[in-house]
Design an enzyme around this catalytic site. Sequence first.
Site, mmCIF file in Angstrom:
data_model
loop_
_atom_site.group_PDB
_atom_site.id
_atom_site.type_symbol
_atom_site.label_atom_id
_atom_site.label_comp_id
_atom_site.label_asym_id
_atom_site.label_seq_id
_atom_site.Cartn_x
_atom_site.Cartn_y
_atom_site.Cartn_z
ATOM 1 N N HIS A 38 67.446 -3.239 16.690
ATOM 2 C CA HIS A 38 67.158 -4.063 15.515
ATOM 3 C C HIS A 38 68.342 -4.972 15.204
ATOM 4 O O HIS A 38 69.491 -4.604 15.400
ATOM 5 C CB HIS A 38 66.841 -3.177 14.310
ATOM 6 C CG HIS A 38 65.586 -2.387 14.482
ATOM 7 N ND1 HIS A 38 65.267 -1.311 13.692
ATOM 8 C CD2 HIS A 38 64.562 -2.519 15.370
ATOM 9 C CE1 HIS A 38 64.101 -0.813 14.071
ATOM 10 N NE2 HIS A 38 63.656 -1.530 15.090
ATOM 11 N N HIS A 145 55.074 -5.826 16.092
ATOM 12 C CA HIS A 145 55.206 -5.305 17.443
ATOM 13 C C HIS A 145 55.037 -3.795 17.356
ATOM 14 O O HIS A 145 55.254 -3.185 16.321
ATOM 15 C CB HIS A 145 56.576 -5.664 18.036
ATOM 16 C CG HIS A 145 57.716 -5.032 17.294
ATOM 17 N ND1 HIS A 145 58.167 -5.527 16.085
ATOM 18 C CD2 HIS A 145 58.485 -3.950 17.565
ATOM 19 C CE1 HIS A 145 59.168 -4.783 15.657
ATOM 20 N NE2 HIS A 145 59.387 -3.810 16.522
ATOM 21 N N ASN A 146 54.630 -3.176 18.453
ATOM 22 C CA ASN A 146 54.389 -1.727 18.455
ATOM 23 C C ASN A 146 53.452 -1.352 17.304
ATOM 24 O O ASN A 146 53.828 -0.615 16.391
ATOM 25 C CB ASN A 146 55.703 -0.948 18.348
ATOM 26 C CG ASN A 146 56.639 -1.198 19.508
ATOM 27 O OD1 ASN A 146 56.248 -1.784 20.515
ATOM 28 N ND2 ASN A 146 57.878 -0.754 19.395
ATOM 29 N N SER A 179 68.484 -10.551 24.259
ATOM 30 C CA SER A 179 69.461 -9.540 23.887
ATOM 31 C C SER A 179 70.527 -10.207 23.034
ATOM 32 O O SER A 179 70.457 -11.414 22.776
ATOM 33 C CB SER A 179 70.094 -8.906 25.125
ATOM 34 O OG SER A 179 70.895 -9.858 25.815
ATOM 35 N N HIS A 201 56.965 -8.113 23.835
ATOM 36 C CA HIS A 201 57.689 -8.065 22.568
ATOM 37 C C HIS A 201 59.132 -8.543 22.743
ATOM 38 O O HIS A 201 59.756 -9.007 21.788
ATOM 39 C CB HIS A 201 57.643 -6.632 22.034
ATOM 40 C CG HIS A 201 58.742 -6.256 21.111
ATOM 41 N ND1 HIS A 201 59.126 -7.040 20.049
ATOM 42 C CD2 HIS A 201 59.548 -5.168 21.063
ATOM 43 C CE1 HIS A 201 60.117 -6.447 19.395
ATOM 44 N NE2 HIS A 201 60.394 -5.326 20.006
ATOM 45 N N GLY A 202 59.664 -8.447 23.945
ATOM 46 C CA GLY A 202 61.037 -8.868 24.204
ATOM 47 C C GLY A 202 61.341 -8.790 25.682
ATOM 48 O O GLY A 202 60.428 -8.634 26.502
ATOM 49 N N ALA A 203 62.616 -8.879 26.015
ATOM 50 C CA ALA A 203 63.002 -8.819 27.421
ATOM 51 C C ALA A 203 62.692 -7.453 28.016
ATOM 52 O O ALA A 203 62.282 -7.342 29.171
ATOM 53 C CB ALA A 203 64.492 -9.135 27.563
ATOM 54 N N LYS A 271 74.148 -6.249 13.987
ATOM 55 C CA LYS A 271 73.515 -4.986 14.381
ATOM 56 C C LYS A 271 73.719 -3.956 13.290
ATOM 57 O O LYS A 271 74.765 -3.916 12.634
ATOM 58 C CB LYS A 271 74.132 -4.467 15.685
ATOM 59 C CG LYS A 271 73.723 -5.256 16.921
ATOM 60 C CD LYS A 271 72.327 -4.885 17.347
ATOM 61 C CE LYS A 271 71.987 -5.556 18.683
ATOM 62 N NZ LYS A 271 70.614 -5.224 19.110
#
Length: 272
Positions: A38, A145-146, A179, A201-203, A271
């Site tokens: 996140h 997402h998810n 990332s 959803h992402g890499a 982060k």
Amino acid sequence: MRAGWSAFWSRFGDLDPAVQQRESKAHKQMGTLGGGNHFIEVCLDTEQHVWILLHSGSRNIGKELAERHIAVARTLPQNRDLPDRDLAVFLSGTPEMDAYRRDLTWAQEYAARNRAVMLDLVCGAVRDEFEPLAVRFDEPISCHHNYVSEEIVDGMPMLVTRKGAVRAGAGDLALIPGSMGTRSYVVRGKGNPASFQSASHGAGRRMSRNAAKRQFTVADLVAQTDGVESRKDAGVIDEIPAAYKDIDAVIAAQSDLVDVVATLRQVLCVKG
């Protein structure tokens, strides 16, 4: 998301009894980032427009609800002889399925409200920082997402579960982050039925968190996040860019699912 808070919180008492003692914590965690992958980022696109990109979820309350219902599913008669207990299911029209969908819907709304609160806080901080300049923001792009969604598939109402995926219906705007040291993408869905109108959803990770911690050092993290204002300590080595797949290759592999609207590079990454 500015309305409906009283009605939203009033439904907490309807959730599974196993989480009732967590109501106070759920209130306190609203508007917080969480850890892992996140993040909150300030990015620039190729035309030097400034973007705020935020990724978070339902915090621990969603995880606890999911674990509770998974445990219930494994005890049901239809799941006793499965070759793998992770294949346990609920049957439509049963009290167990109704309870699961009730809690799932609430947790997904919690995640959406959590992101909306954080985005409002970040936008407020940006306005304050650049005062007296009049900072304006476009309408936000918000995508789950998810999650689970009831949609029409092949003419029938179905429950679509997007794990590691976002909706990419025709014209839908979505976000596909890379990332903390690489690019992210804003995309527009093509509505491809072969993917149930979904995109990544992402890499995605190419190695586990523990493997990343064993393989890389803080010096590696510093080198791979050069030019990005971010944490550069042992606590986020598992989020090092090399632990993730090549985002450009991931985007190229789904050219039949989405069109690229904007390419973003990180300037600042926060982060949890």
